[in-house]
Write a protein that holds these residues in place. Structure first.
Motif, PDB file in Angstrom:
ATOM      1  N   UNK A  38       6.744 -11.402  -3.975  1.00  0.00           N
ATOM      2  CA  UNK A  38       7.805 -10.393  -4.145  1.00  0.00           C
ATOM      3  C   UNK A  38       7.496  -9.074  -3.450  1.00  0.00           C
ATOM      4  N   UNK A  39       6.209  -8.783  -3.247  1.00  0.00           N
ATOM      5  CA  UNK A  39       5.839  -7.538  -2.581  1.00  0.00           C
ATOM      6  C   UNK A  39       6.245  -7.592  -1.103  1.00  0.00           C
ATOM      7  N   UNK A  40       6.084  -8.752  -0.462  1.00  0.00           N
ATOM      8  CA  UNK A  40       6.476  -8.885   0.939  1.00  0.00           C
ATOM      9  C   UNK A  40       7.980  -8.678   1.086  1.00  0.00           C
ATOM     10  N   UNK A  41       8.745  -9.159   0.104  1.00  0.00           N
ATOM     11  CA  UNK A  41      10.197  -8.981   0.169  1.00  0.00           C
ATOM     12  C   UNK A  41      10.565  -7.500   0.232  1.00  0.00           C
ATOM     13  N   UNK A  42       9.843  -6.670  -0.521  1.00  0.00           N
ATOM     14  CA  UNK A  42      10.137  -5.234  -0.559  1.00  0.00           C
ATOM     15  C   UNK A  42       9.428  -4.461   0.537  1.00  0.00           C
ATOM     16  N   UNK A  43       8.225  -4.931   0.909  1.00  0.00           N
ATOM     17  CA  UNK A  43       7.400  -4.169   1.861  1.00  0.00           C
ATOM     18  C   UNK A  43       6.896  -5.098   2.968  1.00  0.00           C
ATOM     19  N   UNK A  44       7.765  -5.544   3.893  1.00  0.00           N
ATOM     20  CA  UNK A  44       7.335  -6.491   4.937  1.00  0.00           C
ATOM     21  C   UNK A  44       6.251  -5.940   5.857  1.00  0.00           C
ATOM     22  N   UNK A  45       6.073  -4.609   5.867  1.00  0.00           N
ATOM     23  CA  UNK A  45       5.042  -4.040   6.749  1.00  0.00           C
ATOM     24  C   UNK A  45       3.637  -4.493   6.362  1.00  0.00           C
ATOM     25  N   UNK A  52      -2.962  -8.494   4.296  1.00  0.00           N
ATOM     26  CA  UNK A  52      -3.461  -9.578   3.455  1.00  0.00           C
ATOM     27  C   UNK A  52      -4.715 -10.205   4.054  1.00  0.00           C
ATOM     28  N   UNK A  53      -4.673 -10.463   5.367  1.00  0.00           N
ATOM     29  CA  UNK A  53      -5.834 -11.076   6.017  1.00  0.00           C
ATOM     30  C   UNK A  53      -7.051 -10.151   5.955  1.00  0.00           C
ATOM     31  N   UNK A  54      -6.829  -8.893   6.229  1.00  0.00           N
ATOM     32  CA  UNK A  54      -7.948  -7.937   6.189  1.00  0.00           C
ATOM     33  C   UNK A  54      -8.509  -7.805   4.785  1.00  0.00           C
ATOM     34  N   UNK A 444      -3.012   0.889   5.262  1.00  0.00           N
ATOM     35  CA  UNK A 444      -2.021   1.214   6.293  1.00  0.00           C
ATOM     36  C   UNK A 444      -2.230   2.631   6.818  1.00  0.00           C
ATOM     37  N   UNK A 445      -2.529   3.552   5.913  1.00  0.00           N
ATOM     38  CA  UNK A 445      -2.717   4.954   6.321  1.00  0.00           C
ATOM     39  C   UNK A 445      -3.935   5.143   7.222  1.00  0.00           C
ATOM     40  N   UNK A 446      -4.961   4.298   7.036  1.00  0.00           N
ATOM     41  CA  UNK A 446      -6.207   4.463   7.782  1.00  0.00           C
ATOM     42  C   UNK A 446      -6.205   3.739   9.138  1.00  0.00           C
ATOM     43  N   UNK A 447      -5.151   2.985   9.420  1.00  0.00           N
ATOM     44  CA  UNK A 447      -5.101   2.259  10.695  1.00  0.00           C
ATOM     45  C   UNK A 447      -5.767   0.907  10.608  1.00  0.00           C
TER      46      UNK A 447
END
Length: 449
Positions: A38-45, A52-54, A444-447
């Motif tokens: 459900x998180x991917x549905x709201x936040x595809x970024x 997820x992989x990292x 995401x914020x850290x690159x």
């Protein structure tokens, strides 16, 4: 295990391929990924940036030899581990486990869980874990000291108050932390109090740290019960284990109005219908470091010792598994439900198997996963780090109040997130998603690092 959402299936398959034979780690990753569709549905970024992989790949895995000399003059060799999993929110933070079962897969499972647990506290701590296959049982104090000194001789290169902050876990208490810290101080020529937590009160430790994991599990359970208009009053409780977490879960449950009637160790369990005698339990396990059957012997006709068997056969209203991973299986869960158990909160790390969790879910039993329910230990470690950084020392009353507030906050975040994502009352979904979002946003914020 149930099938994952197609968008996450390939990530899990990659985890299996890159980490063969690490069943506990696979289980921990699957349990988290299973909540995140459900998180991917709201936040595809999150998917676009491979968060997820990292997240499933540790930043650093350290394995090293730990040679030491026993009292007979024989050289022994153990293996040491430190998995620095994710530092997006702060320095790596997590305990050290000394137990023969320790191998890389155990440490990775614990480190992965620690990411989300630390995130849920709201404190600035990343996730890591470590340990060794060294068995402290039956060793003299001198042998344990020599082992700890050898362990720290390598480990000190990789830790620091702004880098990685270990603490205790199974087999690592105040004695071991003292030996580890002494060697760190000797090697670095620095009194860097914040490099380890779980220290003694006279040399940089925090009030309530010893009690915190057990207290926190009881606090979280109390919040779950309150949300249902209920309380511990008059409840019959079973606590597995008889180590640090179990002892202080017993203590806080009694203070909150419940009665703990059974606890255990690896040899068997005791049933004391009038309620576990806490002073005697502490004497047997903390002072004498003896087996649980000695509790029953000292209590005479008041307590019964069962050699082997399973503590989950004891009828209860509330179960707190506080021993070790995967100790509560599906058949145990069936028995608990049949005997009227209404709530389960994990004081240990992942003590309930996936099949057992499903049994509780199907039976509408309240269930709190360890990353939420047992976060009190690392939360108070975070408070210890704050005190070390400010060269301060807080009272037990103030520290326990802070612990209670943090556990209330964790419960509220889990409950609100579960509601938001369409799973009201599901603390697993709430804990996984709430813990994940805070870490993922920082990543995401850290690159891409």
């Amino acid at each position: 295990m149930p099938n994952l959402d197609d968008r996450l299936h390939d990530i899990y398959a990659e985890v299996l391929h890159r980490n063969p034979g690490e069943g506990e780690f696979h289980q921990a990753v699957h349990e988290v990924l299973d909540s995140l569709a459900p998180v991917i549905d709201k936040r595809p970024e999150y998917a676009d940036e491979a968060v997820f992989r990292r997240l499933c790949e540790p930043e650093r895995q350290i394995i090293f030899r730990v040679p030491w000399v026993d009292d007979a003059g024989q050289v022994q060799v153990n293996r040491g581990f430190r998995v620095e999993f994710n530092s997006a929110l702060g320095p790596f933070k997590g305990g050290m486990r000394f137990h023969p079962s320790v191998y890389l897969g155990i440490v990775k499972f614990l480190g992965f869980e620690q990411i989300f647990k630390n995130s849920l506290t709201g404190l600035p701590m990343g996730g890591g874990k470590g340990g060794s296959d060294f068995d402290p049982k039956g060793c003299s104090d001198a042998e344990i000291m020599r082992f700890c000194q050898s362990m720290m001789t390598e480990l000190h290169r990789h830790i620091g108050e702004y880098t990685d902050v270990p603490a205790g876990d199974i087999g690592v208490g105040g004695r071991e932390i003292g030996y580890l810290f002494g060697q760190y101080k000797r090697l670095t020529n620095r009194y860097e109090s914040g490099v380890l937590t779980g220290k003694g009160l006279t040399w940089g430790g925090s009030q309530v740290r010893k009690e915190a994991t057990g207290y926190g599990a009881a606090f979280f359970t109390d919040e779950m019960l309150k949300a249902q208009g209920d309380s511990f009053d008059g409840k019959r409780v079973v606590v597995s284990g008889s180590g640090n977490v179990a002892i202080y879960a017993v203590e806080k449950v009694h203070q909150l109005g419940g009665t703990v009637v059974a606890c255990s160790d690896s040899g068997g369990y005791v049933v004391d219908e009038s309620g576990i005698d806490l002073d005697l339990l502490k004497e047997v396990k903390e002072v004498r470091r003896a087996r649980i059957h000695e509790y029953a012997t000292a209590r005479g006709n008041c307590a019964t010792y069962v050699d082997g068997g399973t503590i989950w056969d004891v009828p209860c209203d509330i179960a707190l598994p506080c021993a070790t991973q995967n100790e509560l299986a599906a058949d145990h869960a069936v028995t608990l439900v049949k005997n009227g158990c209404r709530a389960v909160a994990e004081g240990a790390n992942m003590p309930t198997t996936p099949d057992a969790v499903k049994v509780f879910s199907d039976a509408k039993v309240l269930f709190a996963p360890g990353k939420a329910a047992n976060a009190g230990g690392v939360a108070t470690s975070g408070l210890e780090m704050q005190q070390n950084a400010s060269r301060d020392s807080w009272s037990a009353e103030y520290t326990e109040t802070r612990l209670g507030e943090i556990m209330q906050g964790i419960h509220a975040r889990c409950a609100e997130t579960a509601d938001e994502y369409g799973a009201p009352g599901n603390y697993i979904v709430g804990a996984n998603i709430s813990g994940f979002i805070r870490v993922a946003d920082a990543m995401l914020a850290l690159g891409v690092i």
